[in-house]
Structures are given as C-alpha cells and as structure tokens.
Design an enzyme around this catalytic site. Sequence first.
Site, short mmCIF file in Angstrom:
data_model
loop_
_atom_site.label_atom_id
_atom_site.label_comp_id
_atom_site.label_asym_id
_atom_site.label_seq_id
_atom_site.Cartn_x
_atom_site.Cartn_y
_atom_site.Cartn_z
N LYS A 1 0.86 -1.18 0.00
CA LYS A 1 0.00 0.00 0.00
C LYS A 1 0.89 1.23 0.00
CE LYS A 1 -3.64 2.37 2.35
NZ LYS A 1 -4.63 2.32 3.41
N GLU B 1 7.73 -6.90 1.36
CA GLU B 1 6.50 -6.86 2.16
C GLU B 1 5.63 -8.09 1.87
OE1 GLU B 1 5.30 -4.85 4.47
OE2 GLU B 1 6.45 -2.98 4.33
N LYS C 1 -2.02 -1.59 -3.97
CA LYS C 1 -2.88 -0.41 -3.96
C LYS C 1 -2.03 0.86 -4.02
CE LYS C 1 -6.02 1.69 -0.74
NZ LYS C 1 -6.48 1.65 0.59
N SER D 1 -10.05 5.29 -5.14
CA SER D 1 -11.00 6.39 -5.34
C SER D 1 -10.51 7.42 -6.36
CB SER D 1 -11.28 7.06 -3.99
OG SER D 1 -10.07 7.54 -3.40
#
Length: 335
Positions: free
Chosen positions: A203, A241, A256, A282
């Site tokens: 992320k 990660e 993301k 978004s």
Amino acid sequence: MNESSSSNILKRPRRNRQSSAIRSLTRESILIPSDLIVPLFVIEGKNKKEPIPSMPDIYRLSIDLLLKSAEKLHKQGIQAIALYPVIKKDKKNDRASESYNSNSLVSRAIKALKTALPSLCVIADIALDPFTSHGHDGLVNEFHEIDNDLTLDILVRQALCYSSAGVDIVAPSEMMDGRIKRIREHLDSSGFKNTAICSYTAKYASSFYGPFRQALNTSLSFGDKKTYQLDPSNHNEAIREAQLDEEEGADMLLVKPGLPYLDVLYSIKKQTTLPIGAYHVSGEYSMVMAAHQQGYIDCQQTFLESLICFKRAGADFIFTYAANHILPLLNIQAM
Ligand code: PBG
C-alpha cells in the site's frame, strides 16, 4: 521445408484480430462479476443516501439501504463487498476506541449483511483512520510518531470484534509491521480459524486516496502517511512486504493503488502462490468520472478496459467503485 523458405514466411498475428469470434476465442484475459469486490460506505441512520461530492455516483448509505444495494449487486454476480464506515466526530478519539466496540456501525453492518445475505462475502478494513481524531491509521505518541506496537494491540481487538460479528475476511490496510502474524495468532486462538486475512501488502503513500478521505471525513490533522505506507519510487520493498505477509499467514495479498502500480502487481504475482488483488482506488475512479462528465472520455468503456488491464497483469480479484458502471457490460464483452 528448408531453412531459407521458412524464414521467408510472413508472420501475420493480425489474422487473430479479423473477426469478433476469433478475438473472443484467442482472448487471454476475461472479466467476470465475481472478480470484483465492491467497496461500500456506511453511515448511521435510516433511509439515508448521501452523495459523495468527490466521487460521482457513489453514496454513503445507512445500513437498511446498504442491504438493498448489496442484494442488488449480489444478484448481478458480485460475491464480495468491502465495508468502510463514516464515523461521527464525537465517536473519534486518540485511542480509536470505537474501532473495537462490538456495537459499532461496522459491527452492526456486518451482522445485518450476514443475516440478510449469508452467501455474500463481507470484508472489513482493519485500520484506525476512521476512528482516530487525527486521521492516522495507527496510534500516535507525544512526538507525533506512529507507535507500531501499541497499534498492533488495537488492530487485534478490532479484528476479533469484526470476526465475532461474522465477517468473512479482515483486510489490514494500515501497514504496521508484524500485524498479519499477530492478527492470525489471535484469530486462531479465539475460535476464528476460518476468518481469512487479505493483507494490503503493497500500500503506497498515494495522492490517489484523496476522494476516499473526503468520503469518510478522515483528513489528517498533522503529517502524512509516508512513515508507514510505501514510497511510490520503490518496487523491491513491495516484494519484501509480500514475502513477509505470506510468511506471517496472509491468505490473500493486495496492491494499492491500481493502474499506476501494475508492475508491482505483476512481480508479486510471479513470486507468490497466494491469490493477489488490486485496489482500483478512489482517485482513479473519480478522475475517469470527472473526464466523463466533461465529455472527454466514456466512463463505461474506460472502466472496462482498466479492469481488464488488472486481469492481464495477474490480478485474481479487484476492488473497484466502478462495478455499477460496468456490470451491465460484462456479458457482452466486445472489445
Ligand atoms: C484506510 C484506507 C484508505 C483506503 C482504503 N483503506 C485510505 C488511506 O490509507 O488513507 C483508500 C481507498 C481509496 O482511495 O479508494 N487505511
């Protein structure tokens, strides 16, 4: 056939594109409704449907209307939704105590959904930002630094709380170190062996989350999220990660934002056997909608193309706000 004549053969990959029937036979990636996870914003109240100015055609819904939306999506083939709560200001504090209240908006929404639509998979975000007064994903110390280890304790409580409400998947999105292991251990020892963990593995600290933060009213009162989210310049760090999350017990991995990070998705897909998803966030949604409203592009076709690109890059599932725009197209995919 001798060598020289075979090398003279004119190779014509174009033949595969001549008719729509051949294009569909030779297509490498397809998109179906069950690939999609639809994020839904939930608010307190009854019969409430609030438009979100930063996200055209997306609404904050009270639980009764959330059920109706979820039912409609499920009937169209959607198998999973992800819940994001809009928490009232007076419920936020610096300890994020509402995040593990068994009667919170999220817990009530999970229970209502699992009662009305038991076959629909419900995913809940594990992170503190909707619940903290400062808007950060973790607890913050007196020097305005994120306290990773104290935050883990709260995340565990939040995950247990949502699991008791019946959630199918918890999705830690706060990027604290060691959270997957801690959450997995506590879920297992508390009787929630079947609750899956979808880790927001890679992320990034991204500007593409702007419209989402407006939707939830979670603007930061200080600082930014660069000390815990990934640096957009880094690729190898995301791979590390992913390895750690896999070792710690994640069931699914997530990258993301989406389209700007397809290289990361592709690399992680190659080195893991876990299912991997992308979050078409978004900002990616709202940019397309804004351009559509100006008449510059067609949002339906642009969304369809974007989502196919995720599949081509290796995504097994995709979080997207665009479901309502593209579901009507999915049975007649002619590109
Ligand atoms: C919270 C969270 C965020 C998103 C999903 N979970 C925002 C953030 O990290 O600031 C963003 C989703 C989107 O932009 O669509 N941890």
